[in-house]
Design a protein around this motif. Structure first.
Motif, PDB file in Angstrom:
ATOM      1  N   TYR A  38       0.862  -1.197   0.000  1.00 50.30           N
ATOM      2  CA  TYR A  38       0.000   0.000   0.000  1.00 50.30           C
ATOM      3  C   TYR A  38       0.887   1.231   0.000  1.00 50.30           C
ATOM      4  CZ  TYR A  38      -3.868   3.123   1.072  1.00 50.30           C
ATOM      5  OH  TYR A  38      -4.810   4.116   1.002  1.00 50.30           O
ATOM      6  N   LYS A  39       0.513   2.224  -0.814  1.00 52.78           N
ATOM      7  CA  LYS A  39       1.251   3.480  -0.858  1.00 52.78           C
ATOM      8  C   LYS A  39       0.318   4.630  -0.500  1.00 52.78           C
ATOM      9  CE  LYS A  39       4.730   6.026  -3.441  1.00 52.78           C
ATOM     10  NZ  LYS A  39       5.561   6.072  -4.659  1.00 52.78           N
ATOM     11  N   PHE A  40       0.670   5.347   0.549  1.00 49.63           N
ATOM     12  CA  PHE A  40      -0.142   6.457   1.030  1.00 49.63           C
ATOM     13  C   PHE A  40       0.041   7.688   0.140  1.00 49.63           C
ATOM     14  CE2 PHE A  40       0.637   3.735   4.665  1.00 49.63           C
ATOM     15  CZ  PHE A  40      -0.626   3.660   5.261  1.00 49.63           C
ATOM     16  N   ASP A  41      -0.918   8.606   0.233  1.00 48.79           N
ATOM     17  CA  ASP A  41      -0.867   9.822  -0.579  1.00 48.79           C
ATOM     18  C   ASP A  41       0.357  10.674  -0.284  1.00 48.79           C
ATOM     19  OD1 ASP A  41      -3.239   9.112  -1.754  1.00 48.79           O
ATOM     20  OD2 ASP A  41      -4.488  10.368  -0.442  1.00 48.79           O
ATOM     21  N   PHE A  42       0.897  10.573   0.937  1.00 41.43           N
ATOM     22  CA  PHE A  42       2.055  11.380   1.301  1.00 41.43           C
ATOM     23  C   PHE A  42       3.383  10.691   0.966  1.00 41.43           C
ATOM     24  CE2 PHE A  42      -0.042   9.448   4.962  1.00 41.43           C
ATOM     25  CZ  PHE A  42       0.920   8.573   5.439  1.00 41.43           C
ATOM     26  N   GLY A  43       3.327   9.621   0.151  1.00 42.35           N
ATOM     27  CA  GLY A  43       4.538   9.023  -0.382  1.00 42.35           C
ATOM     28  C   GLY A  43       5.138   7.893   0.405  1.00 42.35           C
TER      29      GLY A  43
ATOM     30  N   LEU B 219       9.740  -1.043   3.299  1.00 44.97           N
ATOM     31  CA  LEU B 219       9.270   0.314   3.560  1.00 44.97           C
ATOM     32  C   LEU B 219       9.913   1.258   2.553  1.00 44.97           C
ATOM     33  CD1 LEU B 219       9.736   0.417   7.442  1.00 44.97           C
ATOM     34  CD2 LEU B 219       7.575   0.116   6.229  1.00 44.97           C
ATOM     35  N   GLY B 220       9.215   2.340   2.252  1.00 43.13           N
ATOM     36  CA  GLY B 220       9.773   3.338   1.359  1.00 43.13           C
ATOM     37  C   GLY B 220       9.152   4.699   1.614  1.00 43.13           C
ATOM     38  N   GLN B 221       9.865   5.748   1.211  1.00 39.37           N
ATOM     39  CA  GLN B 221       9.351   7.101   1.352  1.00 39.37           C
ATOM     40  C   GLN B 221       9.849   7.948   0.194  1.00 39.37           C
ATOM     41  OE1 GLN B 221       7.171   8.568   3.791  1.00 39.37           O
ATOM     42  NE2 GLN B 221       7.199  10.119   2.167  1.00 39.37           N
ATOM     43  N   ASP B 222       8.909   8.614  -0.481  1.00 40.82           N
ATOM     44  CA  ASP B 222       9.255   9.533  -1.565  1.00 40.82           C
ATOM     45  C   ASP B 222       9.459  10.943  -1.014  1.00 40.82           C
ATOM     46  OD1 ASP B 222       8.975   7.451  -3.343  1.00 40.82           O
ATOM     47  OD2 ASP B 222       6.951   8.022  -3.970  1.00 40.82           O
ATOM     48  N   PHE B 223      10.480  11.606  -1.542  1.00 44.40           N
ATOM     49  CA  PHE B 223      10.738  13.018  -1.241  1.00 44.40           C
ATOM     50  C   PHE B 223      10.916  13.725  -2.581  1.00 44.40           C
ATOM     51  CE2 PHE B 223      12.446  10.566   2.317  1.00 44.40           C
ATOM     52  CZ  PHE B 223      11.835  11.174   3.413  1.00 44.40           C
ATOM     53  N   GLY B 224       9.811  14.030  -3.231  1.00 45.70           N
ATOM     54  CA  GLY B 224       9.896  14.623  -4.548  1.00 45.70           C
ATOM     55  C   GLY B 224      10.495  13.636  -5.533  1.00 45.70           C
ATOM     56  N   ALA B 225      11.615  13.999  -6.153  1.00 43.70           N
ATOM     57  CA  ALA B 225      12.266  13.120  -7.140  1.00 43.70           C
ATOM     58  C   ALA B 225      13.087  12.019  -6.486  1.00 43.70           C
ATOM     59  CB  ALA B 225      13.164  13.956  -8.051  1.00 43.70           C
ATOM     60  N   ALA B 226      13.241  12.072  -5.172  1.00 44.97           N
ATOM     61  CA  ALA B 226      14.052  11.085  -4.453  1.00 44.97           C
ATOM     62  C   ALA B 226      13.171  10.079  -3.731  1.00 44.97           C
ATOM     63  CB  ALA B 226      14.969  11.789  -3.460  1.00 44.97           C
ATOM     64  N   SER B 227      13.699   8.868  -3.577  1.00 45.20           N
ATOM     65  CA  SER B 227      13.021   7.816  -2.812  1.00 45.20           C
ATOM     66  C   SER B 227      14.046   7.098  -1.949  1.00 45.20           C
ATOM     67  CB  SER B 227      12.343   6.804  -3.729  1.00 45.20           C
ATOM     68  OG  SER B 227      11.304   7.390  -4.474  1.00 45.20           O
ATOM     69  N   VAL B 228      13.682   6.824  -0.691  1.00 43.86           N
ATOM     70  CA  VAL B 228      14.513   6.038   0.222  1.00 43.86           C
ATOM     71  C   VAL B 228      13.780   4.733   0.503  1.00 43.86           C
ATOM     72  CG1 VAL B 228      15.578   5.936   2.497  1.00 43.86           C
ATOM     73  CG2 VAL B 228      15.517   8.098   1.248  1.00 43.86           C
ATOM     74  N   LYS B 229      14.521   3.606   0.465  1.00 39.54           N
ATOM     75  CA  LYS B 229      13.893   2.297   0.568  1.00 39.54           C
ATOM     76  C   LYS B 229      14.641   1.415   1.566  1.00 39.54           C
ATOM     77  CE  LYS B 229      12.704   2.766  -4.304  1.00 39.54           C
ATOM     78  NZ  LYS B 229      12.720   2.154  -5.646  1.00 39.54           N
ATOM     79  N   LEU B 230      13.868   0.630   2.320  1.00 44.31           N
ATOM     80  CA  LEU B 230      14.431  -0.273   3.323  1.00 44.31           C
ATOM     81  C   LEU B 230      13.672  -1.591   3.278  1.00 44.31           C
ATOM     82  CD1 LEU B 230      16.268  -0.744   5.873  1.00 44.31           C
ATOM     83  CD2 LEU B 230      14.342   0.124   7.224  1.00 44.31           C
ATOM     84  N   ALA B 231      14.394  -2.711   3.325  1.00 47.82           N
ATOM     85  CA  ALA B 231      13.748  -4.031   3.333  1.00 47.82           C
ATOM     86  C   ALA B 231      14.547  -4.985   4.203  1.00 47.82           C
ATOM     87  CB  ALA B 231      13.624  -4.583   1.918  1.00 47.82           C
TER      88      ALA B 231
ATOM     89  N   GLY C 188      18.450   1.384   0.372  1.00 47.10           N
ATOM     90  CA  GLY C 188      18.758   1.963  -0.926  1.00 47.10           C
ATOM     91  C   GLY C 188      18.019   3.264  -1.167  1.00 47.10           C
ATOM     92  N   GLY C 189      18.376   3.880  -2.257  1.00 43.68           N
ATOM     93  CA  GLY C 189      17.716   5.116  -2.635  1.00 43.68           C
ATOM     94  C   GLY C 189      17.873   5.392  -4.111  1.00 43.68           C
ATOM     95  N   THR C 190      16.934   6.147  -4.666  1.00 44.61           N
ATOM     96  CA  THR C 190      17.000   6.553  -6.065  1.00 44.61           C
ATOM     97  C   THR C 190      16.701   8.047  -6.170  1.00 44.61           C
ATOM     98  OG1 THR C 190      14.652   6.034  -6.434  1.00 44.61           O
ATOM     99  CG2 THR C 190      16.263   4.287  -6.883  1.00 44.61           C
ATOM    100  N   TYR C 191      17.221   8.641  -7.241  1.00 41.87           N
ATOM    101  CA  TYR C 191      16.926  10.051  -7.515  1.00 41.87           C
ATOM    102  C   TYR C 191      16.729  10.205  -9.016  1.00 41.87           C
ATOM    103  CZ  TYR C 191      17.081  15.127  -7.593  1.00 41.87           C
ATOM    104  OH  TYR C 191      16.752  16.448  -7.769  1.00 41.87           O
ATOM    105  N   ASN C 192      15.540  10.686  -9.404  1.00 40.21           N
ATOM    106  CA  ASN C 192      15.200  10.825 -10.812  1.00 40.21           C
ATOM    107  C   ASN C 192      15.717  12.157 -11.352  1.00 40.21           C
ATOM    108  OD1 ASN C 192      13.786   8.352 -10.796  1.00 40.21           O
ATOM    109  ND2 ASN C 192      11.952   9.378 -10.015  1.00 40.21           N
ATOM    110  N   LEU C 193      16.709  12.083 -12.221  1.00 42.93           N
ATOM    111  CA  LEU C 193      17.230  13.279 -12.862  1.00 42.93           C
ATOM    112  C   LEU C 193      16.295  13.761 -13.965  1.00 42.93           C
ATOM    113  CD1 LEU C 193      20.994  12.262 -13.145  1.00 42.93           C
ATOM    114  CD2 LEU C 193      19.980  13.847 -11.493  1.00 42.93           C
TER     115      LEU C 193
END
Length: 400
Positions: free
Chosen positions: A265-270, A299-311, A338-343
């Motif tokens: 499930y992904k909440f509206d706040f990312g 678990l994951g959290q979006d921060f705009g173009a960035a995402s932080v992920k934990l498993a 891990g993490g990603t950033y969309n350029l």
């Protein structure tokens, strides 16, 4: 994915008129990075995979797919997808496998708006596609395609996942959020069972069911490999000609069966949450059956173009083992950060740290770009049981 008309491209290159009979798409991505990796802890330093820097390919690929309208809501569809993942080694991986055309999902089929899709060729099983790492809706494999990918037949999680050669698949349309899938991998070899001199039929059947309701995704899958057993008190499948008799070519009437359930499930706040559970039963070559489960939370959290992920995932003890065998020796666990950033829409930076901790008889490895400390460069390359792989890296992915 950038859509290109192949017929127009060929015409422009060779200055000859070509009629376009179907809509064709070229797609894929190139992704690679630099990482530090090692695998130690087996108790004998001679078998250690000592710390080293690697250039790792993150499952790069190129594909061509197309369709032709046959009328009445029916299309002919096809796809040829090839792996480019070994480009950092000139096209050959650590097991000596060379990258060739059509190594990934490659098929021809029919797509009907009411009935669904029927595919013939080589394709991921319904177990993987609808209820595993192949499901983009679930997104439970948080760093998929990187070294931190943890879903695969020799990994901590998703050990029932497979790409089936010589296979037939059906996927339903979306029915009020539900989708069904079924796969049949045929056995054309029919190798001999040395126990009773009969021909085996090591076919593979796979079922998947997925449900989507907005941000909620639920799924379940079932997979069975027929005439496929494990050596006594292990979870190592014996079904190849390279194994030692009397179980060199499979065992009639013995099966390996997998079952999974998953949800996300992904909440509206990312914020993203996900979970996965898998249960395996292995018939043994001689008699009896051993069992093993695995699970993961993500678990994951979006921060705009960035995402932080934990498993975090665990491979459980081997159950129903014989006297003198410690089932806990087959346990393993894995952490992924891990993490990603969309350029841009097609270019992404990524970074990760992952560690697998194997108990004495476990050899769980990375699903993508695994580490091998024995027989490097040929098909027998392996990781010594008890060695615990870990890696930290960063890279770049460019899709097209």
């Amino acid at each position: 994915m950038q859509k290109k008309n192949l017929a127009a491209l060929v015409a422009s290159l060779f200055l000859v008129p070509v009629a376009a009979h179907a809509d064709v798409t070229i797609y894929g991505f190139l992704s690679a990075g630099i990482e530090s990796a090692k695998a130690t802890g087996n108790g004998n330093s001679a078998n250690d995979y000592t710390s080293r820097t690697r250039v790792s390919d993150y499952n790069s690929r190129i594909g061509f797919k197309g369709w032709e309208d046959l009328g009445n809501g029916t299309k002919a569809i096809w796809q040829v997808e090839s792996s480019l993942r070994n480009f950092e080694q000139g096209g050959t991986d650590d097991k000596g496998n060379a990258a060739t055309l059509g190594t990934r999902n490659t098929f021809v089929g029919i797509d009907n708006a009411d009935f669904g899709k029927v595919l013939v060729g080589q394709y991921d099983s319904a177990y993987k596609t609808l209820s595993g790492s192949g499901s983009s809706a679930l997104a439970i494999d948080v760093m998929t395609n990187t070294t931190a990918d943890n879903f695969g037949k020799t990994s901590v999680n998703g050990r029932g996942e497979a790409r089936l050669a010589n296979s037939i698949h059906w996927y339903s349309p979306n029915w009020s959020g539900f989708q069904l899938g079924a796969s049949w991998g045929v056995d054309e070899a029919r190798l001999q069972d040395n126990n009773n001199n009969s021909a085996t039929d090591a076919k593979r059947l796979s079922l998947g069911l997925a449900y989507n309701w907005g941000a909620l995704n639920l799924s379940t899958g079932w997979d069975r490999r027929y005439d496929t057993a494990v050596k006594a008190n292990t979870n190592s499948i014996y079904n190849g000609a390279g194994n030692t008799p009397p179980d060199a070519n499979g065992t009639s009437g013995k099966n390996t069966t997998m079952f999974n359930i998953a949800g996300s499930y992904k909440f509206d706040f990312g914020t993203y949450i996900g979970g996965y559970y898998e249960w395996a039963t292995y018939d043994q070559v001689v008699s009896g059956q051993v069992k093993q489960d695995d699970w993961q939370i993500a678990l994951g959290q979006d921060f705009g173009a960035a995402s932080v992920k934990l498993a975090y995932g665990q491979l459980g003890a081997l159950k129903s083992v014989g006297a003198g065998v410690n089932g806990d020796d087959f346990k393993a666990k894995q952490w992924i950060l891990g993490g990603t950033y969309n350029l841009s829409k097609t270019t992404q930076l990524l970074a990760y740290y992952t560690k697998i901790t194997n108990n004495a008889k476990s050899s769980a490895n990375f699903a993508n770009d695994p580490v091998y400390d024995s027989n490097l460069g040929n098909g027998k390359a392996s990781l010594t049981a008890g060695n615990s792989p870990q890696a930290v890296g960063f890279g770049l992915k460019v899709a097209f």
